[in-house]
Design a protein around this motif. Structure first.
Motif, short mmCIF file in Angstrom:
data_model
loop_
_atom_site.label_atom_id
_atom_site.label_comp_id
_atom_site.label_asym_id
_atom_site.label_seq_id
_atom_site.Cartn_x
_atom_site.Cartn_y
_atom_site.Cartn_z
N THR A 82 0.85 -1.20 0.00
CA THR A 82 0.00 0.00 0.00
C THR A 82 0.88 1.24 0.00
O THR A 82 1.85 1.32 0.76
N ILE A 83 0.54 2.20 -0.86
CA ILE A 83 1.22 3.48 -0.88
C ILE A 83 0.16 4.55 -0.66
O ILE A 83 -0.91 4.52 -1.25
N LYS A 84 0.49 5.51 0.22
CA LYS A 84 -0.42 6.61 0.54
C LYS A 84 0.31 7.93 0.33
O LYS A 84 1.47 8.06 0.73
N TYR A 85 -0.38 8.90 -0.25
CA TYR A 85 0.14 10.25 -0.38
C TYR A 85 -0.93 11.24 0.04
O TYR A 85 -2.12 11.00 -0.17
N VAL A 86 -0.50 12.36 0.59
CA VAL A 86 -1.41 13.44 0.94
C VAL A 86 -1.12 14.62 0.03
O VAL A 86 0.04 14.93 -0.26
N TYR A 87 -2.18 15.24 -0.43
CA TYR A 87 -2.10 16.43 -1.28
C TYR A 87 -2.85 17.56 -0.60
O TYR A 87 -3.94 17.34 -0.05
N TYR A 88 -2.29 18.77 -0.63
CA TYR A 88 -2.94 19.95 -0.07
C TYR A 88 -3.43 20.81 -1.21
O TYR A 88 -2.65 21.25 -2.05
N THR A 89 -4.73 21.06 -1.26
CA THR A 89 -5.35 21.78 -2.36
C THR A 89 -4.78 23.19 -2.51
O THR A 89 -4.60 23.90 -1.53
N GLU A 90 -4.51 23.55 -3.74
CA GLU A 90 -4.19 24.92 -4.13
C GLU A 90 -5.27 25.36 -5.10
O GLU A 90 -6.03 24.53 -5.62
N PRO A 91 -5.39 26.65 -5.40
CA PRO A 91 -6.43 27.08 -6.35
C PRO A 91 -6.28 26.38 -7.70
O PRO A 91 -5.17 26.29 -8.24
N ASP A 92 -7.38 25.86 -8.21
CA ASP A 92 -7.42 25.21 -9.53
C ASP A 92 -6.29 24.21 -9.70
O ASP A 92 -5.48 24.30 -10.62
N SER A 93 -6.22 23.23 -8.82
CA SER A 93 -5.11 22.28 -8.84
C SER A 93 -5.55 20.91 -9.33
O SER A 93 -6.73 20.59 -9.40
N PHE A 94 -4.54 20.10 -9.69
CA PHE A 94 -4.83 18.74 -10.13
C PHE A 94 -3.73 17.80 -9.66
O PHE A 94 -2.63 18.22 -9.30
N VAL A 95 -4.06 16.51 -9.69
CA VAL A 95 -3.14 15.44 -9.30
C VAL A 95 -3.20 14.37 -10.38
O VAL A 95 -4.29 13.96 -10.78
N VAL A 96 -2.04 13.92 -10.83
CA VAL A 96 -1.97 12.80 -11.76
C VAL A 96 -1.38 11.62 -11.00
O VAL A 96 -0.26 11.70 -10.49
N LEU A 97 -2.13 10.55 -10.92
CA LEU A 97 -1.69 9.32 -10.25
C LEU A 97 -1.14 8.40 -11.32
O LEU A 97 -1.87 7.96 -12.20
N ASP A 98 0.15 8.13 -11.27
CA ASP A 98 0.76 7.26 -12.27
C ASP A 98 1.88 6.44 -11.64
O ASP A 98 2.11 6.51 -10.43
N THR A 99 2.56 5.63 -12.44
CA THR A 99 3.57 4.72 -11.90
C THR A 99 4.82 5.45 -11.41
O THR A 99 5.64 4.84 -10.73
N SER A 100 5.00 6.73 -11.72
CA SER A 100 6.13 7.44 -11.14
C SER A 100 5.91 7.66 -9.64
O SER A 100 6.87 7.71 -8.87
N LEU A 101 4.67 7.79 -9.21
CA LEU A 101 4.34 7.92 -7.79
C LEU A 101 4.08 6.58 -7.13
O LEU A 101 4.29 6.41 -5.94
N PHE A 102 3.54 5.66 -7.88
CA PHE A 102 3.15 4.36 -7.36
C PHE A 102 3.91 3.26 -8.10
O PHE A 102 3.32 2.53 -8.91
N PRO A 103 5.22 3.13 -7.86
CA PRO A 103 6.03 2.19 -8.63
C PRO A 103 5.68 0.72 -8.39
O PRO A 103 6.08 -0.13 -9.18
#
Length: 106
Positions: A82-103
């Motif tokens: 299991t891999i967990k990450y936390v993201y803190y919202t910024e105005p008009d933000s996005f997150v891309v979940l891919d194998t660079s973060l989840f190898p």
């Protein structure tokens, strides 16, 4: 003219993450680019409690109303890891979940 979307930086998850309710309203979008794995998305409240918001299927996205600095936790599990990450919202933000973060998904 709309402002450009801002990619967010992931932080390792911890049990002491809390929402501070300190910012203006905005939208955050999560894109799941993992080839075969869904991602569980949790919002985190002021007491540090996690609330499951949705499960994002592979090649899908999810947008949510949010507040600046609101924490979101993304959890991906694969073959017992299991891999967990936390993201803190910024105005008009996005997150891309891919194998660079989840190898573990390759």
């Amino acid at each position: 003219m709309a402002s450009p979307m801002i990619p967010l930086v992931p932080y390792p998850s911890s049990t002491d993450v809390r929402n501070v309710y300190g910012g203006g309203s905005t939208t955050i979008t999560f894109y799941n680019r993992l080839p075969n794995d869904s991602a569980r998305l949790y919002s985190i409240d002021i007491e540090g409690n996690r609330q499951l918001v949705t499960i994002i299927a592979p090649d899908a996205s999810f947008s949510a109303s949010s507040f600046v600095k609101q924490p979101w936790e993304v959890v991906v599990s694969y073959q017992g890891d299991t891999i967990k990450y936390v993201y803190y919202t910024e105005p008009d933000s996005f997150v891309v979940l891919d194998t660079s973060l989840f190898p573990i998904m390759v």
